[in-house]
Design an enzyme around this catalytic site. Structure first.
Site, PDB file in Angstrom:
ATOM      1  N   SER A 198      51.550 124.085  19.303  1.00  0.00           N
ATOM      2  CA  SER A 198      50.302 123.705  18.638  1.00  0.00           C
ATOM      3  C   SER A 198      50.007 122.241  18.902  1.00  0.00           C
ATOM      4  O   SER A 198      50.917 121.440  19.135  1.00  0.00           O
ATOM      5  CB  SER A 198      50.414 123.921  17.127  1.00  0.00           C
ATOM      6  OG  SER A 198      51.291 122.963  16.544  1.00  0.00           O
ATOM      7  N   ASP A 199      48.726 121.894  18.898  1.00  0.00           N
ATOM      8  CA  ASP A 199      48.399 120.490  18.760  1.00  0.00           C
ATOM      9  C   ASP A 199      48.910 120.066  17.388  1.00  0.00           C
ATOM     10  O   ASP A 199      49.174 120.904  16.515  1.00  0.00           O
ATOM     11  CB  ASP A 199      46.886 120.275  18.894  1.00  0.00           C
ATOM     12  CG  ASP A 199      46.534 118.841  19.280  1.00  0.00           C
ATOM     13  OD1 ASP A 199      47.384 117.950  19.115  1.00  0.00           O
ATOM     14  OD2 ASP A 199      45.403 118.615  19.746  1.00  0.00           O
ATOM     15  N   TRP A 200      49.051 118.769  17.181  1.00  0.00           N
ATOM     16  CA  TRP A 200      49.719 118.282  15.980  1.00  0.00           C
ATOM     17  C   TRP A 200      48.886 118.611  14.728  1.00  0.00           C
ATOM     18  O   TRP A 200      47.844 118.010  14.482  1.00  0.00           O
ATOM     19  CB  TRP A 200      49.957 116.785  16.115  1.00  0.00           C
ATOM     20  CG  TRP A 200      51.305 116.425  16.685  1.00  0.00           C
ATOM     21  CD1 TRP A 200      52.185 115.523  16.164  1.00  0.00           C
ATOM     22  CD2 TRP A 200      51.940 116.954  17.863  1.00  0.00           C
ATOM     23  NE1 TRP A 200      53.322 115.462  16.947  1.00  0.00           N
ATOM     24  CE2 TRP A 200      53.199 116.328  17.995  1.00  0.00           C
ATOM     25  CE3 TRP A 200      51.580 117.910  18.810  1.00  0.00           C
ATOM     26  CZ2 TRP A 200      54.093 116.625  19.023  1.00  0.00           C
ATOM     27  CZ3 TRP A 200      52.454 118.204  19.840  1.00  0.00           C
ATOM     28  CH2 TRP A 200      53.688 117.575  19.941  1.00  0.00           C
ATOM     29  N   GLY A 201      49.345 119.611  13.998  1.00  0.00           N
ATOM     30  CA  GLY A 201      48.655 120.045  12.791  1.00  0.00           C
ATOM     31  C   GLY A 201      47.681 121.180  12.999  1.00  0.00           C
ATOM     32  O   GLY A 201      46.924 121.518  12.089  1.00  0.00           O
TER      33      GLY A 201
END
Length: 752
Positions: A231-234
């Site tokens: 995932s992208d961060w968050g």
């Protein structure tokens, strides 16, 4: 167990498997040390290593990172049109990762520059998916050739910063397949990036991290991706849904591994799916183990700076050179008196803001370079690098400096406050105080060369009359000063070509009708007509077209020819000649222009290119292969790529609007047909191989009196051809019903 052999997922407990699908902290994988699986580090790219000094504790500080070579961001490097050079940049990035024990560098980003106002345009490659994929692949292949992983991002449709964490990008299947996915597809199929990072946004209602169609059906099952998706961060909002969709790794950790454990026990995740996701993480560790085991490695700082230097040279695009104002003569005995105006010359803007912000190993400004090379120039900053009002004292100093010079090099552009990750721009214009100063300087000195620093295009037309020369230098990384000096003083000819059209007005861009969206969604209403595909198709005037770039040399392209190599493939050849006395490079661009089509297609599309370095007077013959995809469009009717039979024009030139030669090739088509039904129109029956036979049988039966004879006049045919055959009774009453039934029955026999 041997320490040199990592376990398979079969050796892990349920809890250990679950733990592998989430990070250990913000910058590390979560290992299973008891089973010999280390928690390697992963950290930001995409144009160099950004390893936070606090990364060992998992903290995030975007401005405090270890020194690393800052290569030109994609905004510049994309203008090189040189995949081999980009590969060298990737190799250098990997060597720095090895020194710093970074297993995966997060990049490259290949999202499309849908709108030039996009805040992250500085780290994306192009408005064209073919160019983006065929350039950025150099980073992937270069990095991974050294045993370090890349993370191709942001999958998919991260084309704006406004509301990027949740905006719903509503995109047609055709636009997705032709514009927003092909760069990813090419790199996946050709280079197999070890990881892919999903985007924050939703696509047609589904968050990318939870999008099974995107992460599994397309990416893995259709394209054959064998790496891991993080995932992208968050960006992971539901770990269970995301893991089921095909997300291997949540970053950073939400410390909810128990959710995965409970979901398996409750039957919400089948064990085999968790095994697949966890095994992918083990496989990633195995791929990076050799490089991460190299101790006491130190990369060559000077050698990497030279790679950055060459990359910066080829990133520079010369837009204007009236009266051959460039190059300047650097010989102290002959050089004209030079004024350098603009704070960017002293304090260069060499990279974009946000997560890719690098601490360079060295930083050489243009003024530094002049001093090192013994070139005298008078300097005036002219303005401050902020969005504050103009300083009259600085303006007066700049004008006086210009009055006393033979030529003015004026460094203008966008300060960091004007563009960055995290927000979109609201105008194409540079700060008004810079434009006003240019007008004052031009009034004092008619020999002005503007050197631009910007991460995405800026308006040029409103002020271009005040400059005889314009260099679009984008963001050039840490060696931008020497690169600019090399070009300005003629040590090398500029060879950059625009990877992004420069419009006359932002409102000319078709995406502005829906930019940046409303009420949590954005409609991609322009479909496949992005960038030059729109401008060229609809005859919209632009300031500088896609693929444009001047040189100190002159070139001629002759002998354009095409040879058919298969039913739907071809090879293009042409001869390019340097007709000047200057050694230089030209980029030969091949565009495919379809003939009449069943769908609305762009006038032409880039489908091949090659950069050719030629000595003065030298000629070379170039060959570019066109595969079946070069001629195809995504058919929503067939849910597949489709090549129609017919004639296609092959255009060879040096920009999308500077075509040197056009040749035609006739293709067989792929023969795809849709099953005919009572809802198929009479015209569709006539166009189908089986249907045409049945239409002929209907005509014969009509002549024989066995069926109602179809009318054969222009007016009735106008109604008949677009009519589904189940509507024939509208024209022919009961006889029309019998004809329709006859056609359906005969088709059933033929199609068996």
């Amino acid at each position: 167990m041997s320490e040199a052999i990592y376990p398979s997922v079969k050796d892990l407990t349920l809890e250990e498997k679950a733990s592998l699908t989430s990070g250990g902290d913000a910058w590390h994988l979560q290992g299973a040390e008891a089973k010999g699986i280390p928690g390697y580090m992963i950290t930001d790219g995409p144009h160099g290593l950004r390893k936070s000094l606090a990364s060992s504790t998992g903290e995030t500080d975007l401005d405090d990172s270890v020194p690393a070579t800052c290569f030109p961001p994609a905004a510049g490097l994309s203008s090189s049109w040189n995949p081999d050079l980009i590969h060298k940049v990737g190799e250098a990035m990997a060597e720095e990762c090895i020194q710093e024990k970074v297993a995966v560098i997060l990049g490259p980003g290949v999202n499309i520059k849908r709108n030039p106002l996009g805040g992250r345009c500085f780290e994306y490659w192009s408005e064209d998916p073919y160019l983006a994929g065929h350039e950025a692949i150099g980073i992937v292949e270069g990095v991974q050739s050294k045993g370090v992983g890349t993370s191709l991002k942001h999958f998919a449709a991260n084309n704006q910063e406004t509301d990027r964490l949740r905006v719903d990008a509503r995109i047609s299947p055709r636009a997705l397949r032709e514009i927003y996915l092909p760069a990813f597809e090419h790199i996946v199929k050709t280079a197999q990036p070890w990881t892919i990072m999903c985007s924050y946004n939703r696509i047609n209602g589904v968050h990318s991290a939870q999008n099974h169609w995107l992460l599994t059906d397309v990416l893995r099952d259709e394209w054959g991706f064998d790496g891991i998706v993080m995932s992208d961060w968050g960006a992971d909002h539901d770990r269970v849904a995301s893991l089921n969709a095909g997300l291997n790794l949540e970053m950073p950790p939400s410390y909810t591994d128990d959710q995965i454990v409970y979901a398996v026990r409750d039957g919400l995740i089948i064990p085999a799916q968790l095994d697949r996701m966890a095994q992918g993480m083990i496989d990633l560790v195995n791929k990076t183990r050799a490089a991460m085991s190299i101790d006491n490695y130190r990369f060559d700082v000077d050698a990497h700076d030279e790679v950055a230097h060459q990359a910066a040279i080829e990133s520079i695009v010369m837009l204007k050179n009236d009266d051959a104002i460039l190059p300047l003569n650097a010989d102290p005995a002959a050089v004209r008196k030079i004024a350098v105006i603009g704070e960017f010359a002293r304090t260069p803007r060499y990279q974009g803001g946000g997560s890719s912000h690098i601490t360079p190993t060295k930083m050489t400004s243009f003024l530094d370079t002049l001093a090192e090379r013994g070139i005298k120039a008078d300097f005036a900053p002219g303005f401050t690098l902020d969005l504050e009002p103009a300083d009259p004292a600085l303006e007066s100093e700049a004008v006086e400096t210009a009055k006393n010079a033979d030529v003015v090099l004026m460094f203008l552009g966008l300060p960091e406050a004007a563009e960055s990750e995290g927000f979109d721009r609201d105008t194409l214009d540079m700060p008004a105080k810079q434009i006003a100063l240019l007008e004052q300087v031009a009034a004092a000195n008619q020999n002005v060369v503007v050197v631009l620093s910007n991460g995405s295009v800026v308006s040029v037309a409103p002020w271009a009359k005040n400059a005889k020369g314009i260099l679009e230098s984008w963001l050039l990384g840490q060696s931008g000063g020497p690169a600019l000096a090399d070009v300005i003083f003629g040590q090398v000819s500029p060879s950059g070509k625009l990877a992004q059209s420069i419009p006359l007005d932002i409102n000319d861009d078709p995406s502005m009708l829906n930019w940046p969206g409303e009420e949590g969604h954005v409609d991609y209403g322009e479909g496949v007509f992005v960038g030059y595909r729109y401008y060229d198709t609809y005859g919209k005037a632009v300031d500088y077209p896609f693929g444009y770039g001047l040189s100190y040399a002159t070139f001629e392209i002759t002998g354009v020819a095409v040879a058919k190599t298969g039913a739907n493939t071809a090879t293009v050849t042409a001869t390019v000649t340097n007709t000047s006395d200057v050694d230089a490079a030209e980029t030969v661009q091949v565009y495919v222009a379809p003939g009449k089509a069943d769908v609305a297609r762009p006038k032409h599309e880039l489908k091949g290119f090659t950069k050719v370095f030629l000595k003065a007077g030298e000629s070379k013959t170039v060959t570019i292969d066109l595969d079946e995809r070069a001629f195809a469009y995504w058919s929503e009717k067939y849910n597949d790529w489709h090549v129609e039979a017919g004639e296609y024009a092959i255009e060879v030139g040096v920009s999308s609007r500077d075509i040197a030669g056009t040749v035609a090739v006739a293709l067989d088509g792929d023969g795809k047909t849709q099953p005919l039904t009572e809802w198929s129109t009479y015209g569709e029956w006539e166009a189908d191989p089986f249907g045409a036979k049945i239409v002929a049988a209907v005509a014969a039966a009509g002549e024989a009196g066995e069926l109602t004879k179809l009318p054969d006049n222009a007016m009735m045919r106008m109604f008949l051809n677009p009519m589904p055959i189940n509507s024939l009774p509208t024209l022919l009453g009961e006889g029309g019903k019998k004809i329709a039934q006859f056609m359906v029955d005969e088709y059933a026999k033929l199609a068996k």
